[in-house]
Scaffold this motif. Structure first.
Motif, PDB file in Angstrom:
ATOM      1  N   LEU A  11       0.941  -0.753   0.087  1.00 39.51           N
ATOM      2  CA  LEU A  11       0.077   0.278   0.167  1.00 39.51           C
ATOM      3  C   LEU A  11       0.748   1.141  -0.052  1.00 39.51           C
ATOM      4  CD1 LEU A  11      -3.264  -1.263   2.156  1.00 39.51           C
ATOM      5  CD2 LEU A  11      -3.000  -0.929   0.062  1.00 39.51           C
ATOM      6  N   ASP A  12       2.182   1.163   0.378  1.00 40.69           N
ATOM      7  CA  ASP A  12       2.975   2.595   0.422  1.00 40.69           C
ATOM      8  C   ASP A  12       3.288   2.387  -1.101  1.00 40.69           C
ATOM      9  OD1 ASP A  12       5.502   4.087   1.561  1.00 40.69           O
ATOM     10  OD2 ASP A  12       6.337   2.419   0.046  1.00 40.69           O
ATOM     11  N   PRO A  13       3.728   3.652  -1.152  1.00 36.97           N
ATOM     12  CA  PRO A  13       3.590   3.951  -3.251  1.00 36.97           C
ATOM     13  C   PRO A  13       5.095   3.380  -3.836  1.00 36.97           C
ATOM     14  CG  PRO A  13       2.134   5.480  -2.278  1.00 36.97           C
ATOM     15  CD  PRO A  13       2.787   4.719  -1.051  1.00 36.97           C
ATOM     16  N   THR A  14       5.577   4.283  -2.709  1.00 34.93           N
ATOM     17  CA  THR A  14       7.593   3.646  -2.966  1.00 34.93           C
ATOM     18  C   THR A  14       7.781   2.113  -2.633  1.00 34.93           C
ATOM     19  OG1 THR A  14       7.741   5.644  -2.159  1.00 34.93           O
ATOM     20  CG2 THR A  14      10.167   4.291  -2.199  1.00 34.93           C
ATOM     21  N   ARG A  15       7.269   1.352  -1.619  1.00 33.32           N
ATOM     22  CA  ARG A  15       7.281   0.287  -1.917  1.00 33.32           C
ATOM     23  C   ARG A  15       6.687  -0.318  -2.835  1.00 33.32           C
ATOM     24  NH1 ARG A  15       6.714  -0.158   4.699  1.00 33.32           N
ATOM     25  NH2 ARG A  15       4.507  -0.415   3.481  1.00 33.32           N
ATOM     26  N   LEU A  16       5.829  -0.176  -3.274  1.00 33.65           N
ATOM     27  CA  LEU A  16       4.965  -1.011  -4.955  1.00 33.65           C
ATOM     28  C   LEU A  16       6.370  -0.399  -5.525  1.00 33.65           C
ATOM     29  CD1 LEU A  16       2.996  -1.990  -6.571  1.00 33.65           C
ATOM     30  CD2 LEU A  16       1.645  -0.102  -6.469  1.00 33.65           C
ATOM     31  N   ALA A  17       6.084   1.193  -6.134  1.00 34.76           N
ATOM     32  CA  ALA A  17       7.513   1.422  -7.032  1.00 34.76           C
ATOM     33  C   ALA A  17       8.840   0.771  -7.223  1.00 34.76           C
ATOM     34  CB  ALA A  17       7.633   2.654  -7.112  1.00 34.76           C
ATOM     35  N   ILE A  18       9.257   0.454  -5.494  1.00 38.09           N
ATOM     36  CA  ILE A  18      10.286  -0.436  -5.961  1.00 38.09           C
ATOM     37  C   ILE A  18      10.466  -2.107  -5.686  1.00 38.09           C
ATOM     38  CG2 ILE A  18      12.016  -1.919  -4.252  1.00 38.09           C
ATOM     39  CD1 ILE A  18      11.636   1.052  -2.323  1.00 38.09           C
ATOM     40  N   LEU A  19       9.025  -2.312  -6.019  1.00 35.57           N
ATOM     41  CA  LEU A  19       8.746  -3.775  -6.165  1.00 35.57           C
ATOM     42  C   LEU A  19       8.811  -3.971  -7.915  1.00 35.57           C
ATOM     43  CD1 LEU A  19       6.944  -5.965  -4.139  1.00 35.57           C
ATOM     44  CD2 LEU A  19       9.353  -5.523  -4.576  1.00 35.57           C
ATOM     45  N   ALA A  20       7.823  -2.641  -8.271  1.00 29.86           N
ATOM     46  CA  ALA A  20       7.633  -2.927  -9.386  1.00 29.86           C
ATOM     47  C   ALA A  20       8.711  -2.921 -10.941  1.00 29.86           C
ATOM     48  CB  ALA A  20       6.504  -1.601 -10.276  1.00 29.86           C
ATOM     49  N   LEU A  21      10.048  -1.639  -9.889  1.00 30.88           N
ATOM     50  CA  LEU A  21      11.718  -1.434 -11.048  1.00 30.88           C
ATOM     51  C   LEU A  21      12.036  -3.377 -10.680  1.00 30.88           C
ATOM     52  CD1 LEU A  21      13.241   0.254 -11.563  1.00 30.88           C
ATOM     53  CD2 LEU A  21      14.358   0.674 -10.385  1.00 30.88           C
ATOM     54  N   LEU A  22      11.316  -3.543  -9.797  1.00 33.05           N
ATOM     55  CA  LEU A  22      12.556  -5.096  -9.997  1.00 33.05           C
ATOM     56  C   LEU A  22      12.072  -6.404 -10.530  1.00 33.05           C
ATOM     57  CD1 LEU A  22      12.964  -5.097  -6.107  1.00 33.05           C
ATOM     58  CD2 LEU A  22      15.539  -4.668  -7.190  1.00 33.05           C
ATOM     59  N   ALA A  23      11.135  -5.823 -10.740  1.00 28.33           N
ATOM     60  CA  ALA A  23      10.235  -7.040 -11.357  1.00 28.33           C
ATOM     61  C   ALA A  23      11.024  -7.191 -13.192  1.00 28.33           C
ATOM     62  CB  ALA A  23       8.493  -6.579 -12.212  1.00 28.33           C
ATOM     63  N   GLY A  24      11.095  -5.981 -13.848  1.00 26.46           N
ATOM     64  CA  GLY A  24      12.062  -5.979 -14.702  1.00 26.46           C
ATOM     65  C   GLY A  24      13.302  -6.429 -14.566  1.00 26.46           C
ATOM     66  N   THR A  25      14.016  -6.756 -13.412  1.00 22.28           N
ATOM     67  CA  THR A  25      15.592  -7.031 -13.445  1.00 22.28           C
ATOM     68  C   THR A  25      15.923  -7.484 -12.732  1.00 22.28           C
ATOM     69  OG1 THR A  25      15.508  -5.646 -11.931  1.00 22.28           O
ATOM     70  CG2 THR A  25      15.542  -4.283 -13.701  1.00 22.28           C
ATOM     71  N   GLU A  26      17.078  -8.413 -12.744  1.00 21.66           N
ATOM     72  CA  GLU A  26      17.872  -9.156 -12.454  1.00 21.66           C
ATOM     73  C   GLU A  26      18.682  -8.719 -11.327  1.00 21.66           C
ATOM     74  OE1 GLU A  26      18.649 -13.259 -12.886  1.00 21.66           O
ATOM     75  OE2 GLU A  26      17.141 -12.630 -14.810  1.00 21.66           O
ATOM     76  N   TRP A  27      19.018  -8.589 -10.077  1.00 19.73           N
ATOM     77  CA  TRP A  27      19.846  -8.501  -9.424  1.00 19.73           C
ATOM     78  C   TRP A  27      20.545  -6.736  -9.494  1.00 19.73           C
ATOM     79  CZ3 TRP A  27      20.573 -10.670  -4.569  1.00 19.73           C
ATOM     80  CH2 TRP A  27      19.779 -11.983  -4.682  1.00 19.73           C
ATOM     81  N   ALA A  28      19.876  -5.536  -9.355  1.00 28.00           N
ATOM     82  CA  ALA A  28      19.542  -4.461  -9.230  1.00 28.00           C
ATOM     83  C   ALA A  28      20.545  -3.862  -7.971  1.00 28.00           C
ATOM     84  CB  ALA A  28      18.092  -3.604  -9.804  1.00 28.00           C
ATOM     85  N   GLU A  29      21.256  -2.558  -9.070  1.00 23.31           N
ATOM     86  CA  GLU A  29      22.334  -2.821  -7.886  1.00 23.31           C
ATOM     87  C   GLU A  29      21.644  -1.654  -6.609  1.00 23.31           C
ATOM     88  OE1 GLU A  29      26.623   0.127  -7.793  1.00 23.31           O
ATOM     89  OE2 GLU A  29      26.432  -1.737  -9.313  1.00 23.31           O
ATOM     90  N   PHE A  30      21.537  -1.111  -5.777  1.00 27.57           N
ATOM     91  CA  PHE A  30      20.703  -0.724  -4.649  1.00 27.57           C
ATOM     92  C   PHE A  30      21.423   0.717  -5.285  1.00 27.57           C
ATOM     93  CE2 PHE A  30      20.545   2.626  -1.640  1.00 27.57           C
ATOM     94  CZ  PHE A  30      20.029   1.761  -0.812  1.00 27.57           C
ATOM     95  N   ALA A  31      21.672   1.770  -5.985  1.00 28.86           N
ATOM     96  CA  ALA A  31      22.569   3.111  -6.290  1.00 28.86           C
ATOM     97  C   ALA A  31      21.153   2.939  -7.599  1.00 28.86           C
ATOM     98  CB  ALA A  31      23.498   3.392  -6.957  1.00 28.86           C
ATOM     99  N   PHE A  32      21.537   2.228  -8.445  1.00 28.30           N
ATOM    100  CA  PHE A  32      20.075   1.580  -9.755  1.00 28.30           C
ATOM    101  C   PHE A  32      19.182   2.280  -9.163  1.00 28.30           C
ATOM    102  CE2 PHE A  32      17.468  -0.746 -11.892  1.00 28.30           C
ATOM    103  CZ  PHE A  32      17.229   0.521 -13.639  1.00 28.30           C
TER     104      PHE A  32
END
Length: 109
Positions: A11-32
């Protein structure tokens, strides 16, 4: 008709945005991830910790040369939760566009 089940952690938009971003990547670097969701290091770290504690993400720490690095990956649990949460949001949006006729408001005479 059952109500769509939203995931409380997402429900937190930022946590949702993080998961959505990670859904299209594998092992994203923290800075990215930090730069993509426009958070400070500490704010992202708090959210990643919460998501990791819930089993939504995996965190790997290591070094590139002598510099410490952190990588984040969407776990299988996180992927399932994200898909279910998005499906619930879509169901809610569908109801707004096409209301359920069995819940029509009463008309007064």
């Amino acid at each position: 008709m059952t109500e769509p089940k939203l995931d409380p952690a997402l429900l937190d938009p930022t946590r949702l945005a993080i998961l959505a971003l990670l859904a299209g990547t594998e092992w994203a670097e923290f800075a990215f991830v930090r730069d993509s969701v426009e958070l400070s290091d500490s704010a992202l770290s708090k959210r990643i910790s919460a998501l990791s504690d819930g089993g939504y993400v995996e965190v790997r720490k290591g070094y590139v040369g002598k510099r410490p690095r952190t990588w984040i990956n969407l776990s299988t649990t996180g992927r399932v939760a994200l898909s279910a949460h998005i499906a619930a949001l879509q169901e809610i949006a569908t109801r707004v566009v096409r209301p359920d006729p069995t819940h029509a408001p009463e008309q007064s005479s």
